[in-house]
Design an enzyme around this catalytic site. Structure first.
Site, PDB file in Angstrom:
ATOM      1  N   HIS A 185     -20.366  46.400  89.882  1.00  0.00           N
ATOM      2  CA  HIS A 185     -18.915  46.492  89.725  1.00  0.00           C
ATOM      3  C   HIS A 185     -18.521  47.626  88.767  1.00  0.00           C
ATOM      4  O   HIS A 185     -17.412  48.130  88.828  1.00  0.00           O
ATOM      5  CB  HIS A 185     -18.371  45.153  89.219  1.00  0.00           C
ATOM      6  CG  HIS A 185     -16.966  44.863  89.630  1.00  0.00           C
ATOM      7  ND1 HIS A 185     -16.436  45.224  90.851  1.00  0.00           N
ATOM      8  CD2 HIS A 185     -15.973  44.216  88.973  1.00  0.00           C
ATOM      9  CE1 HIS A 185     -15.179  44.820  90.933  1.00  0.00           C
ATOM     10  NE2 HIS A 185     -14.874  44.208  89.805  1.00  0.00           N
ATOM     11  N   PHE A 229      -9.970  45.709  81.214  1.00  0.00           N
ATOM     12  CA  PHE A 229     -10.676  45.212  82.386  1.00  0.00           C
ATOM     13  C   PHE A 229     -10.155  45.927  83.624  1.00  0.00           C
ATOM     14  O   PHE A 229      -8.988  46.319  83.702  1.00  0.00           O
ATOM     15  CB  PHE A 229     -10.520  43.694  82.506  1.00  0.00           C
ATOM     16  CG  PHE A 229     -11.435  42.950  81.584  1.00  0.00           C
ATOM     17  CD1 PHE A 229     -12.709  42.592  81.994  1.00  0.00           C
ATOM     18  CD2 PHE A 229     -11.036  42.637  80.293  1.00  0.00           C
ATOM     19  CE1 PHE A 229     -13.567  41.928  81.136  1.00  0.00           C
ATOM     20  CE2 PHE A 229     -11.879  41.978  79.429  1.00  0.00           C
ATOM     21  CZ  PHE A 229     -13.157  41.622  79.848  1.00  0.00           C
TER      22      PHE A 229
END
Length: 188
Positions: free
Chosen positions: A39, A79
């Protein structure tokens, strides 16, 4: 003709990058737990690019940033799913047009070791891209780093897969391809 050369030719046929300052952003999540995961392929790419060109990255309140020639490289501290605000702040501060931004991110639909370039369009289910589109328009360039897809579409299995370790050899191959594409687009 090689696969990579075809990709570069395609990139030039769909995108002519305007002059000015350019921004390359690696999407990922902060913290050691995410450091080398699939990711975080985008942030790993930016680190690889910085190392390749001797760019010193400095930590700031919004993330890690560096520059060379007419390029700013940036790994947001936020994030991935809420990275749009930080990217917009950097782009606004440096007066960078959306079409002069490359967002580098993981791509489930592309095989490991491959990268794909695309300009504009939908987020294709990628929450990091959704956040960026929310704060800016969708005209930025996407450099998609292939991570492959597990044999299941079950969200729990896919989540575990993208949070697992990035395969070293294929990722290095994709990073080299990505750097070639970025160099061709931004002429550095």
């Amino acid at each position: 003709m090689s696969y990579l050369l075809l990709k570069i030719r395609y990139a030039f046929s769909v995108q002519r990058v305007p002059n000015g300052t350019h921004l390359i952003v690696g999407l990922g999540n902060p913290g050691n737990i995410y450091e080398n995961t699939r990711h975080n392929a985008g942030q790993q790419f930016v680190k690889h690019l910085a190392k390749e060109f001797g760019i010193k990255m400095s930590d700031g309140s919004n993330g890690s940033i560096g520059s060379f020639q007419h390029i700013i490289v940036f790994n947001p501290l936020s994030f991935m799913n809420s990275s749009g605000h930080a990217i917009k702040k950097i782009a606004d501060k440096a007066n960078i047009q959306t079409s002069n931004i490359i967002i580098v991110h993981d791509d489930l639909e592309n095989l490991p070791g491959r990268c794909k370039i695309k300009q504009g369009g939908s987020a294709e289910g990628h929450n990091g891209l959704k956040s960026i589109i929310q704060y800016m328009d969708d005209k930025f360039i996407r450099l998609k780093i292939g991570i492959g897809r597990p044999n299941s579409k079950d969200p729990a299995i896919v989540s575990d897969y993208v949070m697992s370790k990035l395969d070293y050899e294929p990722s290095q191959q994709a990073f080299k391809q990505g750097i070639m594409l970025a160099r061709q687009l931004f002429k550095f």
